[in-house]
Design a protein around this motif. Structure first.
Motif, PDB file in Angstrom:
ATOM      1  N   CYS A  64       0.984  -1.138   0.001  1.00 46.89           N
ATOM      2  CA  CYS A  64       0.186   0.014  -0.039  1.00 46.89           C
ATOM      3  C   CYS A  64       0.920   1.194   0.144  1.00 46.89           C
ATOM      4  N   THR A  65       0.574   2.462  -0.869  1.00 42.60           N
ATOM      5  CA  THR A  65       1.269   3.388  -0.762  1.00 42.60           C
ATOM      6  C   THR A  65       0.194   4.651  -0.518  1.00 42.60           C
ATOM      7  N   ASP A  66       0.787   5.701  -0.257  1.00 45.40           N
ATOM      8  CA  ASP A  66      -0.072   6.966   0.119  1.00 45.40           C
ATOM      9  C   ASP A  66      -1.215   6.667   1.043  1.00 45.40           C
ATOM     10  N   TYR A  67      -1.069   6.128   1.978  1.00 46.11           N
ATOM     11  CA  TYR A  67      -2.357   5.765   2.923  1.00 46.11           C
ATOM     12  C   TYR A  67      -2.415   6.741   4.119  1.00 46.11           C
ATOM     13  N   ASP A  68      -3.454   6.589   4.413  1.00 47.04           N
ATOM     14  CA  ASP A  68      -3.822   7.472   5.853  1.00 47.04           C
ATOM     15  C   ASP A  68      -4.544   6.534   6.867  1.00 47.04           C
ATOM     16  N   THR A  69      -4.185   5.959   7.781  1.00 44.63           N
ATOM     17  CA  THR A  69      -4.816   4.885   8.539  1.00 44.63           C
ATOM     18  C   THR A  69      -6.038   5.563   9.285  1.00 44.63           C
ATOM     19  N   GLN A  70      -5.714   6.588   9.812  1.00 38.88           N
ATOM     20  CA  GLN A  70      -6.837   7.343  10.617  1.00 38.88           C
ATOM     21  C   GLN A  70      -8.008   7.827   9.901  1.00 38.88           C
ATOM     22  N   LYS A  71      -7.702   8.249   8.604  1.00 37.24           N
ATOM     23  CA  LYS A  71      -8.680   8.452   7.497  1.00 37.24           C
ATOM     24  C   LYS A  71      -9.455   7.447   7.065  1.00 37.24           C
ATOM     25  N   LEU A  72      -8.921   6.484   7.279  1.00 38.66           N
ATOM     26  CA  LEU A  72      -9.514   5.245   6.778  1.00 38.66           C
ATOM     27  C   LEU A  72     -10.633   4.396   7.799  1.00 38.66           C
ATOM     28  N   MET A  73      -9.973   4.525   8.946  1.00 39.23           N
ATOM     29  CA  MET A  73     -10.942   4.201   9.989  1.00 39.23           C
ATOM     30  C   MET A  73     -12.120   5.058  10.161  1.00 39.23           C
ATOM     31  N   GLU A  74     -11.759   6.401   9.854  1.00 45.79           N
ATOM     32  CA  GLU A  74     -12.850   7.071  10.099  1.00 45.79           C
ATOM     33  C   GLU A  74     -13.990   6.985   8.790  1.00 45.79           C
ATOM     34  N   GLY A  75     -13.381   6.719   7.698  1.00 47.61           N
ATOM     35  CA  GLY A  75     -14.168   6.491   6.774  1.00 47.61           C
ATOM     36  C   GLY A  75     -15.417   5.305   6.601  1.00 47.61           C
ATOM     37  N   VAL A  76     -14.672   4.213   7.547  1.00 44.89           N
ATOM     38  CA  VAL A  76     -15.349   3.150   7.734  1.00 44.89           C
ATOM     39  C   VAL A  76     -16.557   3.388   8.806  1.00 44.89           C
ATOM     40  N   TYR A  77     -16.261   4.183   9.869  1.00 41.12           N
ATOM     41  CA  TYR A  77     -17.104   4.543  11.020  1.00 41.12           C
ATOM     42  C   TYR A  77     -18.016   5.360  10.399  1.00 41.12           C
ATOM     43  N   ASP A  78     -17.867   6.362   9.573  1.00 39.51           N
ATOM     44  CA  ASP A  78     -18.819   7.291   8.987  1.00 39.51           C
ATOM     45  C   ASP A  78     -19.662   6.398   8.009  1.00 39.51           C
ATOM     46  N   SER A  79     -19.329   5.318   7.205  1.00 35.16           N
ATOM     47  CA  SER A  79     -20.157   4.683   6.177  1.00 35.16           C
ATOM     48  C   SER A  79     -20.902   3.531   6.618  1.00 35.16           C
ATOM     49  N   THR A  80     -20.718   3.462   8.067  1.00 33.29           N
ATOM     50  CA  THR A  80     -21.622   2.184   8.574  1.00 33.29           C
ATOM     51  C   THR A  80     -22.741   2.703   9.686  1.00 33.29           C
ATOM     52  N   ARG A  81     -23.882   1.600   9.697  1.00 35.48           N
ATOM     53  CA  ARG A  81     -24.918   1.923  10.641  1.00 35.48           C
ATOM     54  C   ARG A  81     -25.249   0.776  11.350  1.00 35.48           C
TER      55      ARG A  81
END
Length: 551
Positions: A64-81
């Motif tokens: 993986c390149t150019d990743y942001d783990t915090q942004k990825l976790m927040e993206g999952v958090y915001d996209s689930t119910r």
């Protein structure tokens, strides 16, 4: 995660809890978040699992390149119910960085923000359709499974005879309660066994207290209790069996009747009174069974088993111990009910004094009956409790009953356990006592101090032991001599021999010679002075002890 651990997973390939996803072929950040959401929702709705970004389907690491783990976790958090919490880590592999995103299964049903729901099936994630979404239970999820609404239930699933029995049992157990005088529907709503949600429906607890047998079979078939009886001539194959998918209190009554019918009684005379000690004290059996039914995992397809052997009973229930409770702290750990509404209903119906007290009662009654400690065995998905019938020491039963009658009060559970421990162990330091009663040194000190004031134990140096009165009551006066007199005799002989050769001895020298603590050495020398064997010369700080000269 280490490189070695990652390699083992890569070699094992995808599975129920492992998914590989390419980073370089996944498109942009939005697409990667969508891929992660699908797989993580599927894991969360199954057994939990880990998504490995930067790994191709065949297990090849492309990184993986150019990743942001915090942004990825927040993206999952915001996209689930409801929002899904994940753990993200980076493993620096020689072929490139691998992102590991882990999610646990907590019993809640999750979906993507767009309403799509998935569940893991083997190596793949499949759509989780509405008919499969724990379809019998309300989508308004709660950590307490027993309080969930069974949306397929109706007023027709209520057994009116069970409601009447519930009221009558409450009236008998709590005559001051006005609840039995209420109409049925308000009565059940007040207990939260019935709720209104687009019509009236039973909660899981409601079904398990006042549901028809046919309704339990249809709506919650895993709520089964199986009783097996084994004879002394064949401990491998049961000779009687009962399979029950009945309300909790009906199960309690049936099993209690079955065990009570085979119970034998041993009589213990205490003064003018006679104690009747059952092989299996019924309060212990009922508390153990209620604990199993209140704490079992009702989402597991496994049954509760009650195995009745001639000399012990084993109660097994699906669902491991909650939080950090273990067999080593189960007595003193704060109770964490898996099914809170069931536990609260039992309390309100006066079947238990308070939630979480069942283990205390089990231990107290077992100890007072002179029987072996109950044995808990726990795994990740089950708990078993063994209760034994043998009365190991009738004298201990008499001793406890006699002392409680004399004091006009009962021993606390820590005090009972302390006495039991000192009966089985001649001497014990406070740390040993604390460990044996599963508590702190402070509470152990309090327990020991109360027993010392009652004259039942004594302190020898830094060690506790039963007093002469306790040993006499237990018909073991030899034990007291062995614990108290013999060590003194041996020490006295060594000190006299030392004085014959050296002329004098100090407290420090006595400690070194006999292996005593300061207090033990002081007590021994004081006893020898009282017997006229030695005398003290010098002041207390620099005291020496010499042989008494013949007059």
């Amino acid at each position: 995660m280490t490189i070695q651990e990652l390699q083992r997973i890569l070699d094992g390939g995808e599975s129920q809890t492992v998914e590989f996803k390419s980073w370089i072929h996944a498109g942009d950040a939005r697409k990667r978040t969508q891929l992660a959401v699908k797989e993580l929702v599927a894991f969360a709705n199954a057994r939990g699992g880990t998504l490995f970004f930067g790994v191709e389907d065949d297990g090849t690491v492309t990184g993986c390149t150019d990743y942001d783990t915090q942004k990825l976790m927040e993206g999952v958090y915001d996209s689930t119910r409801p929002p899904l919490f994940t753990e993200c880590d980076v493993v620096h592999h020689s072929a490139g960085d691998v992102l590991t995103i882990h999610v646990e299964h907590d019993g809640t049903t999750y979906a993507a923000a767009d309403g799509c729901c998935y569940k893991r099936l083997g190596k793949n994630s499949k759509p989780f359709y509405p008919a499969e979404l724990s379809h019998r239970y309300s989508v308004r999820q709660t950590a307490d499974f027993s309080s969930r609404i069974i949306v397929e239930s109706s007023l027709d699933d209520i057994d009116k005879l069970r409601v009447y029995e519930l009221k009558e049992k409450l009236r008998a157990r709590n005559p001051e309660s006005s609840m039995p005088d209420m109409d049925d529907q308000p009565f059940l709503e007040d207990l939260e066994l019935l709720r209104e949600d687009d019509g009236f429906h039973l909660t899981v607890a409601g079904l398990l207290f006042i549901g028809k047998e046919s309704s339990i079979w249809r709506l919650l078939p895993q709520a089964e209790v199986i009783y097996l009886h084994y004879s002394a001539s064949n401990l491998d194959e049961y000779d009687a069996r009962m399979d029950m998918k009945l309300p909790i209190l009906a199960v309690l009554d049936r099993i209690s009747e079955r065990i009570q019918s085979a119970n034998k009684i041993t009589n213990v005379q205490v003064g003018l009174f006679r104690l009747e000690i059952e092989d299996f004290p019924m309060r212990v059996i009922q508390e153990a069974l209620l604990n199993a039914l209140a704490h079992r995992d009702y989402q597991s397809l496994a049954s509760v088993y009650v195995k009745h052997y001639p000399d012990h009973i084993v109660i097994e229930n699906p669902g491991g111990l909650m939080d950090d409770i273990t067999p080593q702290n189960i007595i003193t750990h704060v109770s964490v009910p898996r099914n809170k509404l069931i536990a609260e209903t039992l309390q309100r119906l006066k079947y238990v004094q308070r939630t979480g007290q069942g283990v205390d009662i089990i231990y107290r009654d077992i100890l007072s009956s002179g029987k072996p400690y109950p044995e808990y065995v726990a795994s990740a998905d089950a708990v078993s409790l063994s209760i034994f019938s043998t009365m190991e020491n009738p004298e201990f039963v008499w001793f406890i009953a006699h002392e409680q009658e004399a004091m006009h009060q009962n021993f606390s559970l820590p005090e009972l356990m302390t006495l039991r421990y000192l009966k089985d162990h001649p001497k014990a330091r406070i740390s040993d006592v604390a460990s044996s009663i599963q508590t702190t040194k402070e509470i152990a000190h309090t327990s020991c101090n109360h027993l010392r004031q009652a004259g039942l134990i004594e302190l020898s140096g830094r060690e506790y032991q039963l007093s002469a009165r306790a040993y006499e009551a237990l018909k073991d006066s030899i034990g007291y001599v062995r614990n108290s007199v013999i060590p003194y005799i041996k020490a006295k002989e060594m000190i006299l021999e030392y004085l014959t050769s050296n002329g004098s001895i100090t407290n420090a020298q006595t400690r070194e010679l006999c292996g005593f603590t300061r207090d033990q050495a002081q007590a021994t020398l004081a006893k020898m002075r009282k017997a006229g064997l030695v005398e003290m010369v010098g002041n207390r700080r620099f005291a020496q002890y010499v042989l008494v000269k013949d007059s």
